[in-house]
Every structure is written in structure tokens, then in C-alpha cells.
Motif scaffolding. Structure first.
Motif, mmCIF file in Angstrom:
data_model
loop_
_atom_site.group_PDB
_atom_site.id
_atom_site.type_symbol
_atom_site.label_atom_id
_atom_site.label_comp_id
_atom_site.label_asym_id
_atom_site.label_seq_id
_atom_site.Cartn_x
_atom_site.Cartn_y
_atom_site.Cartn_z
ATOM 1 N N GLU A 406 -2.859 -4.754 2.831
ATOM 2 C CA GLU A 406 -4.303 -4.902 2.698
ATOM 3 C C GLU A 406 -5.002 -4.913 4.051
ATOM 4 N N ARG A 407 -4.311 -5.398 5.103
ATOM 5 C CA ARG A 407 -4.908 -5.372 6.440
ATOM 6 C C ARG A 407 -4.957 -3.937 6.960
ATOM 7 N N ALA A 408 -3.874 -3.189 6.727
ATOM 8 C CA ALA A 408 -3.856 -1.783 7.148
ATOM 9 C C ALA A 408 -4.927 -0.994 6.398
ATOM 10 N N PHE A 409 -5.090 -1.299 5.099
ATOM 11 C CA PHE A 409 -6.096 -0.594 4.304
ATOM 12 C C PHE A 409 -7.506 -0.947 4.783
ATOM 13 N N ALA A 410 -7.734 -2.223 5.113
ATOM 14 C CA ALA A 410 -9.047 -2.630 5.618
ATOM 15 C C ALA A 410 -9.359 -1.931 6.940
ATOM 16 N N LEU A 423 0.301 2.648 12.342
ATOM 17 C CA LEU A 423 1.763 2.680 12.371
ATOM 18 C C LEU A 423 2.280 2.776 13.805
ATOM 19 N N GLU A 424 1.663 3.653 14.575
ATOM 20 C CA GLU A 424 2.090 3.852 15.961
ATOM 21 C C GLU A 424 1.926 2.573 16.780
ATOM 22 N N MET A 425 0.762 1.928 16.655
ATOM 23 C CA MET A 425 0.496 0.742 17.469
ATOM 24 C C MET A 425 1.303 -0.454 16.980
ATOM 25 N N ALA A 426 1.548 -0.535 15.668
ATOM 26 C CA ALA A 426 2.371 -1.622 15.149
ATOM 27 C C ALA A 426 3.791 -1.515 15.696
ATOM 28 N N ALA A 427 4.319 -0.300 15.764
ATOM 29 C CA ALA A 427 5.665 -0.102 16.303
ATOM 30 C C ALA A 427 5.734 -0.551 17.759
ATOM 31 N N GLU A 428 4.649 -0.281 18.504
ATOM 32 C CA GLU A 428 4.626 -0.720 19.896
ATOM 33 C C GLU A 428 4.668 -2.240 20.006
ATOM 34 N N GLN A 429 4.154 -2.939 18.980
ATOM 35 C CA GLN A 429 4.154 -4.405 18.962
ATOM 36 C C GLN A 429 5.418 -4.963 18.321
ATOM 37 N N GLY A 430 6.332 -4.083 17.945
ATOM 38 C CA GLY A 430 7.561 -4.537 17.303
ATOM 39 C C GLY A 430 7.367 -4.948 15.862
ATOM 40 N N LEU A 431 6.324 -4.425 15.229
ATOM 41 C CA LEU A 431 6.027 -4.771 13.840
ATOM 42 C C LEU A 431 6.152 -3.550 12.940
ATOM 43 N N GLN A 432 6.388 -3.825 11.678
ATOM 44 C CA GLN A 432 6.333 -2.786 10.659
ATOM 45 C C GLN A 432 5.018 -2.914 9.893
ATOM 46 N N VAL A 433 4.707 -1.916 9.096
ATOM 47 C CA VAL A 433 3.501 -1.936 8.268
ATOM 48 C C VAL A 433 3.928 -1.798 6.809
ATOM 49 N N ASP A 434 3.327 -2.597 5.953
ATOM 50 C CA ASP A 434 3.600 -2.494 4.517
ATOM 51 C C ASP A 434 2.950 -1.214 3.998
ATOM 52 N N GLU A 435 3.659 -0.101 4.216
ATOM 53 C CA GLU A 435 3.107 1.195 3.827
ATOM 54 C C GLU A 435 2.967 1.311 2.308
ATOM 55 N N ASP A 436 3.913 0.734 1.575
ATOM 56 C CA ASP A 436 3.822 0.804 0.115
ATOM 57 C C ASP A 436 2.546 0.134 -0.379
ATOM 58 N N GLY A 437 2.230 -1.033 0.196
ATOM 59 C CA GLY A 437 1.002 -1.714 -0.185
ATOM 60 C C GLY A 437 -0.228 -0.913 0.196
ATOM 61 N N PHE A 438 -0.172 -0.311 1.377
ATOM 62 C CA PHE A 438 -1.286 0.528 1.827
ATOM 63 C C PHE A 438 -1.462 1.720 0.897
ATOM 64 N N ARG A 439 -0.371 2.410 0.580
ATOM 65 C CA ARG A 439 -0.446 3.591 -0.290
ATOM 66 C C ARG A 439 -0.951 3.207 -1.679
ATOM 67 N N ARG A 440 -0.526 2.029 -2.153
ATOM 68 C CA ARG A 440 -0.981 1.594 -3.470
ATOM 69 C C ARG A 440 -2.500 1.408 -3.489
ATOM 70 N N LEU A 441 -3.030 0.772 -2.461
ATOM 71 C CA LEU A 441 -4.469 0.575 -2.387
ATOM 72 C C LEU A 441 -5.210 1.901 -2.230
ATOM 73 N N MET A 442 -4.624 2.812 -1.447
ATOM 74 C CA MET A 442 -5.229 4.136 -1.304
ATOM 75 C C MET A 442 -5.248 4.860 -2.645
ATOM 76 N N GLN A 443 -4.150 4.761 -3.396
ATOM 77 C CA GLN A 443 -4.078 5.425 -4.689
ATOM 78 C C GLN A 443 -5.083 4.839 -5.665
ATOM 79 N N GLU A 444 -5.241 3.508 -5.626
ATOM 80 C CA GLU A 444 -6.242 2.879 -6.487
ATOM 81 C C GLU A 444 -7.638 3.412 -6.159
ATOM 82 N N GLN A 445 -7.883 3.593 -4.878
ATOM 83 C CA GLN A 445 -9.177 4.132 -4.479
ATOM 84 C C GLN A 445 -9.347 5.563 -4.983
#
Length: 902
Positions: A406-410, A423-445
Motif C-alpha cells: 500500500e505504501r508503494a501504491f500510494a 523497486l530500484e531505490m528499495a534495493a539500494e536500502q536493502g529492502l524488498q517491496v511487496d510487489e504482490d500487494g502493489f499489483r493487487r491494488l493496481m489491478q483493483e484500480q
């Protein structure tokens, strides 16, 4: 053979054809058409859809065109393959009840196989494979007859591949495609006779569809999907609609691999390579995808802006914004941090401008809009980065490793921050992104958008009643309102909620059609006329609105005040003259203001919309920033000077070519016929316009500009008053100025200086008050520090301040921390409450942190008691909440937390 020559040969082939007759060469329509189902024209047949649907009578039996198209459902897939693109050109030939299958097959086969020297494309017959709908034996027989090919060379395919419909009830029919075999290096060998009903996926690159011939022969209903519909029966007139992708034929004839390698696309990739220092290898690794995104989106954006789209947050503007930002972002990921559109877009202009000369003519406006959006996006990247940093800090402070979807979607949806960049900047911070959650929100939209679009697909059905009335009339409604506001006519049709009706009575809301009318139908920014219609049988109707739902038909939306309305009765139409004159003055004023702004700001200040109402108007135009006050004053002075000249306002009918040559302005998105109406204010302002106007500029009286403001990226709106409304406004202003002069004992010309002086004195007083208030607040700091409690060896101040906002609470907490002894661990937590909001600040010195205490932990200990949240660093953290009733409990929790840590 360059793309321009392929296009020229296509049109010439159909214009000069002698087999079935020459075709009318129709110029490409704008990408923007008034269709409730479409954001943009997405196929070559779209401008002709009213003819296929029977809504309008075609002016020619045969036509050919090369139509600009944009398709947007697969924007995110652009570049990932070489088949996806947004802007493309569709070559087509069309028959409206004229020739049918045999003629279409002959024309297509002749062009693709005819030698280059004879004006054809010279494709090898051995590489060409026609396809037919499996249940269309007539097409199979005709292909064999026309081409001489054996039956086993002709593919039989199913509904998915070779049956066409518009996705709504209406015409449909089987298709035939011409496929080009690119050879074994593009897919496995195949047996044509064994293919079907669906084209194998592994043959899509090898057997390339270059031309689709649609044989409209059936009327469809209950269209549930591409393959699921009911066939009502045969169409009364059979039509031909063909579509040939210009870019596909171009890369075949130019010996290229795909559409991105052709002469109108690859130069942008070359320029992007030069700017980035990276290589395009025509493969599928990340950089290749980015190069293709840049080439496609730069061209598409330019063509959309050329047709009048401006970046925005919804609809067409949002699509354009996405395209521009994806292009800029792709260049950033290729290593280009500087502005790139000023380098890339002129390259595309020079290639596409060989055909579309408006790109050169309107370049100042096009480039201004595009470059301003890039600058805005670069600022978005800066601000979005700050939001991203806050989000990642929260994740890390809680020990997490994944940025929530939801943060990535916002970030994407609210701040325009691309997911790839997240995604690129999160990797630089050593973090992953909940892409499935992001894609789900995008699909709902997307699902919500599709549901909305589906809900609009009934628009074609709505036109059926109007079409029925128009067909019964057999001629267009005659508009007489340019010359009169009272006219006689005859009732020709009545439309109510259920469709066409035979009669209407008192109290009914109806849409009345007359054979002739002086009522102006809303259009071109001008509001509709109102008035009354009196029938010969004594019935009276109040006209509240007038519209033109289909070409040639005018409907009066009216309430029957008395009597009965039936077709065939004579009618006397009376337009509300005062309203008409007021609207006409506003419309003329809009033309004048448009001209004055273009003179003041340059040719890029082009009208982007308007509304002409009684006594007032609004005018939207392209601009990169706020209009200076001096320009507003100059424009107002200019138009009022023209009013004093009392220039005659007159209209002429001429061809579009003559109109443009005369210097007349044509507005984006407006639909003009071959013959156009040009309205002139003297020799000063000239525009294509179908609206009504004042007889002379002097009749406007006075124009008063009220102000201007932004309504979107690159678009400003001016609102103004005309005539009596402007006079009343100025009169009220005069009274107000007189009252201020009396109150301040100053002459009118002295008022600005006197008011500024009062404002400065007020600001100085407020600063002095603030200084004293902060002084009183900090005076308590020493006392609080001296009274710090010893909690397990930590000097703790846990204090409540009523009436203190967040800034005051932070100031006090930091001040008290600074007063605590430096040789002992010290912690300060201050909680303030003001206007229903709670503010919390925790501040620790270095020794307290060394003891294991954290300001962040202390704020989190308070949060549950005040219904809030917060965070920060180990030395200083802050938060807020909405419940002040438990502040004392929260302070006790702070003491407990410090005690437990000690």
C-alpha cells in the motif's frame, strides 16, 4: 522504402483504383473524438463508426485513410516486446454498402504483391498466407479465385482470430487476414492446412499479420465477449472495414527486425544511446526495454499534445502524463539525470513532421507543454524521494525488511512515483517491496476503470431513438438561429425515456424534434438556448436545454406546460432573446480575449476550453506558469479598446483550406466539416466557430477579467464578466473603494500603500506577540529541568502542557534537554494538547542513549494512550494523537518505560 512513401503508395492505390472505383482519401481525424467508449481513436475505422452503425449517412460510398491511433491498455508492456506500442498509424479502406468481399480481397492482394515499379509493395507471394474464418466458405472460394493459391495455403481460423465485433451490439462479421511468413528463424515450421482454430503462440512472430479485412455482414446483439454473442441476422447493407498496420509493413519493406527499427522510430533510440552512453542491442534485457519505452512514449506524447491533450490527473491528461513520465524515468534508469525531452522530442518531430506538418507549425506549444511536464516530474522525483525515505525509515525502525504494497501504491498513485524506481531505490536500502500487494491494488484500480468503461457502453443504444427520428425525417434539422430568434416549424419526432413516442401530455419531460429551429444546441463552449415552443393545437412547452446527440439532429429538452404534443403539428419557436444576446456577447468576448492573450503571450497561448454563459465566460488556455498581472491588465485594456472601435462581427462559409489560409484559428478536439464557418471581429480576430455572436464589438459594453488560476499542468483559466454583469461588478467595486477610502481617510490611489502599511504593522505586532509567548514558554524550562525526577539513575522530565501545539512542544522539550546536567543520563518527554490534537516529543542526551534508552521507544509507549503514532531517531522523536483524555496515563507509562529500561 521510407514510411512516408509506403503511406503515399497506400492512399494512391485506392484513390486511383479502377476495379471498384476510386476511394475518397480522408485525412486522419484527430486522436480525440467524442466517443463515450474511447479515450482516443484506437483503430482506423473509429472516425467512420457512425456510418457503420447507421447513425449518419456516409458522404461517399468508398473511402481510404491513414489514421493516427493510440492504444493504452498495455502501457506497462510497451518495450517488453517489440510488438507493443501506444501510437501507431492504421491504413484502411472502407466500403459503405458498395463493394464487398471480392473487391476487398482483390484490392489488398494487388497492392501487397504488385511490383515496386508499378506502385505496389512487391512482397513475395510465396511468403504470403491469407486466412479466413473457418465458417466462411465464401471467403475461401474468393481467395482461391483472386490469388490462384491452393486451398491448403489458406489458413482456417476460429472466432478468436477471425471474427470481428465492436464489443457492443451492432455490426459484426468474419475477417480475413494477410499473414507474412518471416522464415524459420522466427518460429517452427508449420503445415498451413493443419493450423486452426487458434494461431499457435510460437508462430506469432513468424506469421506476422499485416492486414485485416473485415466483412461486416451480420447484426449482433447480447455481445458478452469476443466469442460469445447472438447473431440477429444479416445487415441490410454489407460493409468493408480493413486495417493495415503501417509500422509493420514498414519494418518488412525496410528490412528491419521490428517497428522500433524503422525510420520514424530508431533515430530517437540513437539519440537516447548518445545521451546515456549505453548500447541498444534489440534484445530483452532491461536497457533494451527502456530504449523502446523512450522511442514509443516520446512519439506518442508528442502526437497527443499535437492534437490538444495536456497533462492532467484523469482521463486523457493522465495517460499523457504517464507516457511522458515513463519516458523520463526510463532515461533516468539509463543513467541520464539531466532534462532529456528537449534532446529527444525534436528528433521525433523531424521524422513525423514529414507527414504531420502541424508538429512544426505548433512546435512552440507542443514543446512548452512537454518540457514543463518533465520539469514538474523532476520535482516530483525529488519530493517523492523524501516520501520514500520516510516510508523506508518506518520499515527499518520496526525491524522490517519489506516496504508494504500500500505504501508503494500510494507513492505511485498519489505522488506519481514509478514502481520501477521504488523497486530500484528499495534495493539500494536493502529492502524488498511487496510487489504482490502493489499489483493487487493496481489491478483493483484497473477493474474499477474497466467497470466504469463498461457502464458507458450503452451509449450506442441511446442513439437508436434519435436515429429512428432522423431516418424518418430524411433530412437534417435546419438551424435558423443565426438570422432569427422566432421561427415556424413542424414537430417531426418526440423522444421520451422509453424511446420514440407518438404523443406527450401536460407535465411530461420530452425531447422534441422540429424540422427547423432557431434554438442553438450546446456546442463549442456555448451554452444552449432556452425559451418556449407554442404548437398550433394550443400546447405550450418550456425549452430548458438543446442538444445535438447525432449529426444533423437537434433535440429540444422541454417540459410540456399544457396541451398535447403530437408529430405533424405546426410549432412556433421563441428563443429567450435576453439570454441569447447575453451568451452571444460572452462568446464574442471569448474570441477577443483569446486573440489578445496570443498577442501578449505568443502563439502557444492556445485555447484549451471555454464556457460562454449569460453575462460571463471562462477561457482556458495553454501556459507554463501564472500570467503576470501586467499581462492581465494589458489584455483587458486591449479588448476594451476593441470594444470602443465597434468593429463589425461577421461570419463567412468557406473551405477548411481557405479558412486556414485566411489566418483563422481552429481549436483542438473540435470536429469540422469540409465547409466551415469563420467568425471575424473586424480584421482583428478570426476563428472557426459555429456559435452565435454579437453584431459588433461595441455591443459588448465592457469586459472585466476577474482573475486567472491553474486548472492543471500547463493550463490556466481566466474568468470574466461581460456587459451589464461587468458594469454591476465595477459599480460594486467603486462602492467598496469609497468605503475603504472613508474608513482609512485616504484617497483611492493611496489605498494600496495604506493597506500594505497596515498589514506590515499587523505582522510586526504578531511577531512581537509570538516572541513574548515563546519567552514565557521557555521560562518554564529551567524550573522543569531543576525538578527532574531521578528514575533508576536517569534524570527524567515527563511534562504536560495544555494549549501547546507541535512546534511549541518540540521547542520546550529540546530546551529542557539542554538544561539537564551533562554528566547524567537525561530524558525529556513533553505532551501538549491544543484544538483537539495531541503532540508528543521525546528528547534524550547521549548518556541516556548509552544506557539503552531510545526517544523512538518512548514515543511509541505514549502512542496507545493518545490514539496516535509517531517515530524518529534515538535522540529525538515525535508523534501525535487525537485523544487528550489519557495524557496523565501516558506520562506514567513514560516513567515506567524509563524505570524498566534502567
Amino acid at each position: 522504402m521510407d514510411t512516408a512513401e509506403i503511406r503515399r503508395r497506400f492512399l494512391a492505390h485506392f484513390e486511383q483504383n479502377t476495379t471498384v472505383g476510386g476511394h475518397a482519401a480522408v485525412p486522419s481525424a484527430s486522436l480525440l473524438l467524442d466517443d463515450p467508449n474511447l479515450l482516443f481513436v484506437n483503430a482506423g475505422m473509429v472516425p467512420f463508426k457512425p456510418y457503420f452503425l447507421g447513425q449518419e449517412t456516409p458522404p461517399y460510398p468508398r473511402a481510404t485513410s491513414v489514421q493516427k491511433c493510440v492504444r493504452t491498455p498495455d502501457i506497462e508492456d510497451v518495450g517488453k516486446t517489440t510488438r507493443h506500442g501506444t501510437f501507431f498509424e492504421m491504413c484502411g479502406n472502407f466500403s459503405f454498402g458498395d463493394y464487398f468481399k471480392e473487391g476487398a480481397i482483390e484490392l489488398a492482394w494487388d497492392l501487397v504483391t504488385k511490383p515496386l515499379a508499378d506502385g505496389g509493395w512487391g512482397l513475395e507471394e510465396s511468403r504470403l498466407y491469407p486466412s479466413v474464418y473457418a465458417d466462411d466458405p465464401e471467403a475461401m472460394a474468393l481467395w482461391k479465385k483472386v490469388t490462384g493459391l491452393p486451398e491448403e495455403r489458406i489458413l482456417r481460423l476460429g472466432k478468436r482470430e477471425n471474427y470481428w465485433s465492436m464489443g457492443v451490439p451492432g455490426p459484426g462479421g468474419p475477417c480475413s487476414e494477410i499473414l507474412y511468413d518471416r522464415g524459420s528463424s522466427y518460429g517452427p515450421d508449420f503445415d498451413p492446412a493443419s493450423l486452426g482454430p487458434d494461431m499457435p503462440v510460437d508462430l506469432e512472430d513468424r506469421l506476422l499479420e499485416i492486414w485485416n479485412l473485415v466483412f461486416m455482414q451480420e447484426e449482433l446483439s447480447a455481445v458478452r465477449s469476443k466469442e460469445d454473442f447472438d447473431v440477429v441476422g444479416p445487415l441490410p447493407k454489407k460493409n468493408i472495414d480493413t486495417g493495415m498496420g503501417l509500422e509493420r509493413v514498414a519494418f518488412l519493406l525496410q528490412g528491419r527486425e521490428n517497428m522500433y527499427d524503422i525510420d520514424v522510430m530508431f533515430p530517437v533510440i540513437e539519440k537516447a544511446q548518445e545521451l546515456s552512453g549505453r548500447r541498444y542491442e534489440a534484445g530483452n534485457h532491461d536497457d533494451d526495454v527502456r530504449f523502446r519505452v523512450v522511442a514509443d512514449h516520446v512519439r506518442s506524447s508528442m502526437m497527443l499534445i499535437g492534437d490538444g491533450v495536456t497533462p492532467g490527473n484523469e482521463g486523457r491528461g493522465y495517460v499523457l502524463r504517464r507516457l511522458l513520465r515513463r519516458a523520463v524515468r526510463s532515461m533516468r534508469l539509463l543513467g541520464c539525470e539531466d532534462r532529456v525531452l528537449p534532446e529527444l522530442m525534436p528528433v521525433s518531430r523531424d521524422k513525423m513532421g514529414e507527414t504531420y506538418d502541424n508538429l512544426h507549425r505548433d512546435w512552440d506549444r507542443i514543446s512548452t507543454v512537454a518540457y514543463a511536464e518533465e520539469d514538474a516530474f523532476r520535482q516530483t522525483l525529488r519530493s517523492g524521494t523524501q516520501i520514500f525515505d520516510l516510508a523506508t525509515t518506518e520499515v527499518k525502525n520496526t525491524g522490517g525488511t519489506v516496504l508494504p504494497g500500500e505504501r508503494a501504491f500510494a507513492l505511485h498513485d498519489t505522488y506519481g512515483f514509478p514502481i520501477d524506481l521504488t523497486l530500484e531505490m528499495a534495493a539500494e536500502q536493502g529492502l524488498q517491496v511487496d510487489e504482490d500487494g502493489f499489483r493487487r491494488l493496481m489491478q483493483e484500480q484497473r477493474d474499477r476503470a474497466k467497470a466504469d468503461a463498461k457502464a458507458k457502453k450503452g451509449a450506442h443504444r441511446d442513439a437508436a431513438a434519435y436515429r429512428e427520428v432522423a431516418d424518418a425525417m430524411g433530412a437534417a434539422v435546419q438551424f435558423t438561429g443565426y438570422d432569427t430568434v422566432v421561427d415556424e416549424g413542424t414537430v417531426r419526432g418526440i423522444v421520451a425515456a422509453g424511446g420514440v413516442v407518438d404523443a406527450a401530455g401536460e407535465g411530461d419531460e420530452i425531447e422534441l424534434v422540429l424540422d427547423r429551429t432557431p434554438f442553438y444546441a450546446e456546442g463549442g463552449g456555448q451554452l444552449a438556448d432556452q425559451g418556449v415552443i407554442e404548437l398550433a393545437n394550443g400546447a405550450v412547452l418550456e425549452v430548458r436545454d438543446v442538444q445535438s446527440p447525432i449529426t444533423g439532429l437537434v433535440v429540444h429538452r422541454a417540459k410540456v406546460l399544457s396541451g398535447e404534443v403530437t408529430p405533424g403539428v405546426a410549432a412556433l419557436s421563441k428563443v429567450d432573446t435576453e439570454r441569447r444576446l447575453a451568451i452571444s456577447r460572452s462568446h464574442t468576448a471569448t474570441h477577443m480575449v483569446h486573440k489578445a492573450f496570443r498577442d501578449a503571450l505568443g502563439e502557444t497561448a492556445t485555447q484549451a476550453g471555454s464556457e460562454n454563459s449569460p453575462g460571463r465566460f471562462r477561457f482556458d488556455f495553454s501556459a507554463t506558469g501564472a500570467v503576470p498581472g501586467s499581462v492581465m491588465e494589458d489584455v483587458e485594456a486591449t479588448v476594451n479598446a476593441v470594444i470602443l472601435e465597434d468593429l463589425a462581427v461577421h461570419a463567412e462559409i468557406m473551405s477548411q483550406r481557405e479558412a486556414v489560409a485566411s489566418g483563422a484559428m481552429a481549436l483542438f478536439g473540435e470536429k469540422y466539416g469540409d465547409r466551415v464557418r469563420v467568425v471575424s471581429v473586424g480584421d482583428w480576430a478570426r476563428e472557426l466557430c459555429g456559435g452565435t455572436h454579437a453584431g459588433s464589438s461595441g455591443r459588448l459594453g465592457v469586459i472585466k477579467l476577474l482573475g486567472e488560476a491553474s486548472i492543471g499542468s500547463g493550463v490556466r483559466r481566466v474568468e470574466a464578466l461581460v456587459g451589464t454583469d461587468a458594469y454591476r461588478f465595477l459599480a460594486r467595486e467603486h462602492v467598496l473603494v469609497a468605503q475603504l477610502s472613508e474608513a482609512l481617510k485616504a484617497r483611492p490611489e493611496e489605498l494600496p500603500e495604506r493597506v500594505n502599511d497596515l498589514v506590515e504593522r499587523l505582522r510586526a505586532a504578531e511577531k512581537e506577540i509570538e516572541k513574548h509567548r515563546v519567552g514565557r514558554l521557555l521560562a518554564a524550562g529551567g524550573e522543569l529541568a531543576a525538578g527532574a525526577a531521578d528514575v533508576g539513575g536517569v534524570r527524567l522530565v515527563a511534562h504536560r502542557v495544555d494549549g501547546a501545539a507541535a512546534g511549541d512542544v518540540r521547542t520546550l522539550a529540546l530546551d529542557v534537554r539542554g538544561r539537564l546536567p551533562g554528566d547524567q543520563p537525561g530524558a525529556v518527554v513533553v505532551i501538549g494538547a491544543a484544538d483537539g490534537k495531541v503532540s508528543v516529543v521525546a528528547a534524550l542526551n547521549d548518556l541516556a542513549q548509552e544506557r539503552g534508552l531510545s526517544a523512538n521507544d518512548l514515543v511509541r509507549a505514549v502512542a496507545p494512550f493518545v490514539e496516535g503514532r509517531g517515530g524518529g531517531k534515538a535522540d529525538v522523536a515525535q508523534g501525535g494523537g487525537s485523544d487528550a483524555s489519557r495524557i496523565d496515563e501516558a506520562l506514567a507509562a513514560v516513567t515506567a518505560a524509563v524505570s524498566g529500561s534502567a
